[in-house]
Write a protein that holds these residues in place. Structure first.
Motif, PDB file in Angstrom:
ATOM      1  N   GLU A 206     -25.303  -6.517  26.480  1.00  0.00           N
ATOM      2  CA  GLU A 206     -25.606  -5.236  27.129  1.00  0.00           C
ATOM      3  C   GLU A 206     -24.470  -4.231  27.050  1.00  0.00           C
ATOM      4  N   HIS A 207     -23.298  -4.652  26.596  1.00  0.00           N
ATOM      5  CA  HIS A 207     -22.155  -3.748  26.592  1.00  0.00           C
ATOM      6  C   HIS A 207     -22.193  -2.821  25.381  1.00  0.00           C
ATOM      7  N   SER A 208     -21.978  -1.558  25.632  1.00  0.00           N
ATOM      8  CA  SER A 208     -22.060  -0.534  24.591  1.00  0.00           C
ATOM      9  C   SER A 208     -20.814  -0.542  23.714  1.00  0.00           C
ATOM     10  N   THR A 209     -20.969   0.032  22.529  1.00  0.00           N
ATOM     11  CA  THR A 209     -19.816   0.222  21.648  1.00  0.00           C
ATOM     12  C   THR A 209     -18.739   1.030  22.353  1.00  0.00           C
ATOM     13  N   GLU A 210     -19.150   2.039  23.126  1.00  0.00           N
ATOM     14  CA  GLU A 210     -18.196   2.891  23.833  1.00  0.00           C
ATOM     15  C   GLU A 210     -17.329   2.090  24.797  1.00  0.00           C
ATOM     16  N   GLU A 211     -17.943   1.176  25.545  1.00  0.00           N
ATOM     17  CA  GLU A 211     -17.148   0.406  26.498  1.00  0.00           C
ATOM     18  C   GLU A 211     -16.232  -0.573  25.786  1.00  0.00           C
ATOM     19  N   ILE A 212     -16.694  -1.152  24.703  1.00  0.00           N
ATOM     20  CA  ILE A 212     -15.833  -2.068  23.949  1.00  0.00           C
ATOM     21  C   ILE A 212     -14.630  -1.314  23.390  1.00  0.00           C
ATOM     22  N   ILE A 213     -14.859  -0.112  22.858  1.00  0.00           N
ATOM     23  CA  ILE A 213     -13.745   0.711  22.359  1.00  0.00           C
ATOM     24  C   ILE A 213     -12.753   0.989  23.477  1.00  0.00           C
ATOM     25  N   GLU A 214     -13.282   1.390  24.644  1.00  0.00           N
ATOM     26  CA  GLU A 214     -12.413   1.682  25.784  1.00  0.00           C
ATOM     27  C   GLU A 214     -11.513   0.503  26.110  1.00  0.00           C
ATOM     28  N   LYS A 215     -12.089  -0.701  26.152  1.00  0.00           N
ATOM     29  CA  LYS A 215     -11.317  -1.886  26.525  1.00  0.00           C
ATOM     30  C   LYS A 215     -10.336  -2.299  25.420  1.00  0.00           C
ATOM     31  N   ARG A 239     -27.384 -13.109  37.946  1.00  0.00           N
ATOM     32  CA  ARG A 239     -28.004 -11.821  37.648  1.00  0.00           C
ATOM     33  C   ARG A 239     -27.701 -11.292  36.251  1.00  0.00           C
ATOM     34  N   LEU A 240     -26.701 -11.846  35.573  1.00  0.00           N
ATOM     35  CA  LEU A 240     -26.419 -11.421  34.203  1.00  0.00           C
ATOM     36  C   LEU A 240     -27.064 -12.334  33.163  1.00  0.00           C
ATOM     37  N   SER A 241     -27.658 -13.429  33.622  1.00  0.00           N
ATOM     38  CA  SER A 241     -28.162 -14.419  32.671  1.00  0.00           C
ATOM     39  C   SER A 241     -29.287 -13.875  31.794  1.00  0.00           C
ATOM     40  N   GLY A 242     -30.021 -12.897  32.297  1.00  0.00           N
ATOM     41  CA  GLY A 242     -31.124 -12.337  31.520  1.00  0.00           C
ATOM     42  C   GLY A 242     -30.694 -11.619  30.260  1.00  0.00           C
ATOM     43  N   TYR A 243     -29.427 -11.230  30.189  1.00  0.00           N
ATOM     44  CA  TYR A 243     -28.937 -10.530  28.997  1.00  0.00           C
ATOM     45  C   TYR A 243     -28.660 -11.485  27.843  1.00  0.00           C
ATOM     46  N   GLY A 244     -28.481 -12.766  28.143  1.00  0.00           N
ATOM     47  CA  GLY A 244     -28.149 -13.720  27.096  1.00  0.00           C
ATOM     48  C   GLY A 244     -26.696 -13.631  26.685  1.00  0.00           C
ATOM     49  N   MET A 245     -26.405 -14.108  25.469  1.00  0.00           N
ATOM     50  CA  MET A 245     -25.025 -14.155  24.974  1.00  0.00           C
ATOM     51  C   MET A 245     -24.920 -13.492  23.611  1.00  0.00           C
TER      52      MET A 245
END
Length: 331
Positions: A206-215, A239-245
């Motif tokens: 669920e994490h966007s490219t933008e957030e990965i760049i930020e980190k 609650r995050l399990s629905g996103y998978g890996m």
């Protein structure tokens, strides 16, 4: 091959500090493309050159487990996840034994990890005891809650050489911790003369490219001994399990992008949990884990997800790495 993408990779390899847009282009590479394999090859070459061809295995000892009020949604110790119902701590003798086992097996650094609620003075005493018990100069690293400059000095005086600390994905949204607090802790460590290791973690689909760049940029600005990337492990029923890996191939791309976006002064590039394609992609640091583990649902992760040093070594050798013999060069 896309000429612009190749140029970005070549520029990074030759020392150019990549900016936001360039990092984003690397993160958007198709994992079945020529560009993907070129990125992995150059990241691997860069990692081999920065670490003189040697990978490292760092051993982590989980000191305690139990419900934690920081409520990081990705953590098995989160009180809200209700996976652990009571507080437990390893006896001092067991922490020392586990640390000695990691050292004897060849770990290049020993991490002591606690939940945020663990008593700081008690942790300092554990650090002092472990430091005295270790038979070599292998550094010990603190993986603990946020702290101030005085506490950072206390960690150094207790024998710690550095800390592991990160601004996590979704910090302040899926955790009760502030991004600014995490950054202040890393600054406190540097002021006290402690090395800082960090990572872009824990990454989910669920994490966007933008957030990965930020980190990635936050991690490199921390002036760490190592950076890298870690995926979030699915904890069933949370609650995050629905996103998978995130798959290991996608993670290999991110690991390689972190290496290319991070200056060569940062010697280490990690992947977690250990995997061959990540090591092929330029990860020259993996972890052996014992005791508690925030990605596991048992108190002793050796019986669960945790790799031991032998298994880490075999994995790195499968990926063509030689493993450093002796104390870490990254910390």
């Amino acid at each position: 091959m896309n000429k612009n993408t190749k140029q970005i990779i070549d520029d990074a390899y030759n020392g150019k500090l990549l900016h936001h847009q360039d990092i984003g282009e690397l993160l958007e590479i198709d994992t079945c493309s020529d560009e993907f394999f070129y990125l992995l090859a150059k990241a691997r070459q860069m990692s081999e050159e920065t670490s003189l061809g040697k990978a490292e295995i760092h051993g982590q000892v989980g000191v305690n487990s139990g419900p934690c009020s920081c409520n990081c949604a990705f953590c098995s110790f989160s009180a809200g996840n209700k996976l652990f119902s009571e507080q437990q701590a390893e006896p001092m003798v067991r922490v020392i034994e586990k640390s000695l086992d990691q050292e004897q097996a060849g770990a290049n650094a020993i991490y002591l990890m606690t939940t945020a609620q663990f008593d700081f003075q008690r942790f300092l005493e554990i650090g002092r005891q472990v430091r005295r018990a270790l038979r070599t100069d292998v550094p010990i690293i603190a993986n603990v809650a946020d702290f101030d400059v005085d506490q950072a000095v206390a960690l150094r005086e207790a024998g710690f050489a550095g800390i592991y600390h990160a601004v996590r994905m979704g910090e302040g949204v899926v955790t009760r911790l502030k991004l600014e607090t995490r950054l202040k802790t890393m600054e406190a460590a540097r002021k006290a003369g402690l090395a800082v290791g960090t990572c872009v973690e824990p990454i989910g689909p669920e994490h966007s490219t933008e957030e990965i760049i930020e980190k990635i940029i936050i991690a490199r600005e921390a002036k760490p001994g190592f950076s890298g990337a870690m995926r979030r492990v699915t904890l069933p029923g949370t609650r995050l399990s629905g996103y998978g890996m995130v798959g290991e191939t996608r993670m290999a791309l991110i690991v390689a992008a972190v290496r290319m976006a991070t200056p060569r002064t940062v010697l280490g590039n990690c992947t977690h949990e250990p995997n061959v394609i990540g090591a092929v992609a330029g990860a020259n640091l993996v972890w052996s884990e014992t005791g508690s583990n925030p990605r596991d649902v048992v108190n002793d992760t050796e019986a669960g997800r945790g790799f031991d040093v032998r298994r880490c070594r075999e994995m790195l050798m499968d990926a063509g790495w030689q493993v450093l013999d002796g104390p870490s060069k990254f910390i």
